[in-house]
Design an enzyme around this catalytic site. Structure first.
Site, short mmCIF file in Angstrom:
data_model
loop_
_atom_site.label_atom_id
_atom_site.label_comp_id
_atom_site.label_asym_id
_atom_site.label_seq_id
_atom_site.Cartn_x
_atom_site.Cartn_y
_atom_site.Cartn_z
N GLY A 148 0.52 -1.79 24.10
CA GLY A 148 -0.70 -1.76 25.11
C GLY A 148 -0.64 -3.14 25.73
N CYS A 149 -1.39 -3.23 26.71
CA CYS A 149 -1.56 -4.29 27.48
C CYS A 149 -2.24 -5.37 26.86
CB CYS A 149 -2.03 -4.02 28.87
SG CYS A 149 -3.48 -3.02 28.91
N TYR A 150 -3.39 -5.01 26.64
CA TYR A 150 -4.13 -6.01 25.62
C TYR A 150 -3.73 -6.34 24.53
CZ TYR A 150 -8.87 -5.50 28.44
OH TYR A 150 -9.91 -5.80 29.29
#
Length: 345
Positions: A148-150
């Protein structure tokens, strides 16, 4: 290599098209979208005129399997879990940009993604593709769960310190801020200009689906259970993530000590850039690129370390890291198709 994209009409899909267009080793053979099939991609994204003008198609696993060697799933969560195994079982490389195969425990998946996993056996077989930390695992894989990005930003800022036991695991606090493209292209009240402009909003506090992903990886690295406090904020810009991470140091380390730890850990990674002492990165400095920039400060008075990590959420946080994983899977230069400098200003 012949490549296809499922979910090519979203932001991650369109970013894949941009990156793959410049890639020296692939041909984009097929783009798929359930909701916009039959539509030329240039009707949705006119900026692709004279660059890539193919028509979006419906998903037909048998037809697609005969046309591609690798598939990117740029789909929302709860989609790829039903389709990916059909491609993997035909010997096709799969890279999933959604969260459907990141978590190893199907009960944890159900808790955080609010759906039963239809192919739980695959959760143990899929490789977690944090490319700058696990390149050797990725090289030996066949199916990749793109982080995921975070989680990408936070884990790149935490793993070296957790692995080297420089910080107290129970003290980790992550303050995340993201641009609106992280919410995708589907219209919603949350991302309307009038709601986002001149506004900063906290959301999903304590409930973000990247929390168990971070905890799973950090627990594996530390070999003891780790829980994190993670808060997320929507900020009025299109691209970019900044994670500001706070933790207690185990001993009286200096900023130079911590920076040296990061520099040594990422010495062989071309995409993680560690800032000199006293300087901290901003999101504009990685815009449009596959870089993660890290800055560190130590408060000797309180014994706390602060790590600032920035990425472009659509590139390093999604499509760029997916291409990086594709490169590792196939033994190509890790930066093939990704040698773009950030766009500035």
């Amino acid at each position: 290599m012949r490549v296809g994209i499922i979910g090519a009409n979203g932001y991650s899909g369109i970013e894949l098209i941009r990156l793959l267009h410049e890639h020296p080793h692939v041909t984009l053979n097929l783009i798929v979208s359930h909701s916009t099939s039959g539509t030329p991609i240039t009707e949705l994204y006119p900026h692709l005129q004279a660059i890539y003008e193919e028509q979006l198609e419906t998903l037909d696993t048998d037809k697609m399997a005969s046309q591609v060697d690798l598939v990117f799933f740029a789909t929302p969560a709860r989609v790829s879990k039903d389709w990916l195994p059909a491609f993997a079982e035909k010997g096709i490389q799969c890279i999933d940009l959604s969260g459907d195969f990141r978590l190893k425990d199907p009960d944890v998946y159900q808790q955080w993604y609010k759906a039963e996993h239809t192919n739980p056996a695959y959760l143990q077989e899929v490789t977690y593709g944090l490319a700058d930390v696990y390149p050797e695992k990725v090289r030996r894989a066949h199916v990749i769960a793109n982080p995921g990005c975070y989680a990408t930003a936070a884990l790149l800022g935490l793993i070296p310190l957790v692995e080297k036991k420089l910080i107290s695991p129970e003290s980790i606090i992550i303050d995340g801020k993201s641009g609106t493209s992280g919410a995708g292209r589907k219209p919603s009240l949350t991302t309307l200009f009038g709601e986002v402009n001149e506004n900063v909003k906290a959301y999903k506090l304590g409930k973000h689906q990247h929390i168990p992903e971070m905890e799973q990886v950090l627990t594996e690295v530390s070999e003891e259970p780790i829980q994190v406090t993670f808060s997320t904020h929507l900020i009025p810009m299109t691209r970019g993530i900044m994670c500001t991470i706070y933790a207690d140091l185990q001993e009286a380390y200096s900023a130079k000590d911590v920076i040296h730890t990061f520099e040594s850990y990422y010495d062989s990674s071309p995409f993680v850039r560690v800032r000199p002492e006293g300087t901290w990165p901003s999101t504009k400095e990685v815009y449009g690129s596959n870089y993660c920039d890290l800055g560190v400060t130590v408060d000797e008075r309180t014994g706390k370390v602060t790590i600032v990590c920035v990425i472009d959420n659509v590139v390093k946080g999604a499509s760029g890291q997916a291409v990086q994983n594709m490169n590792l899977l196939n033994g190509w230069d890790v930066d093939a198709g990704l040698r773009h400098s950030p766009v500035y200003p």
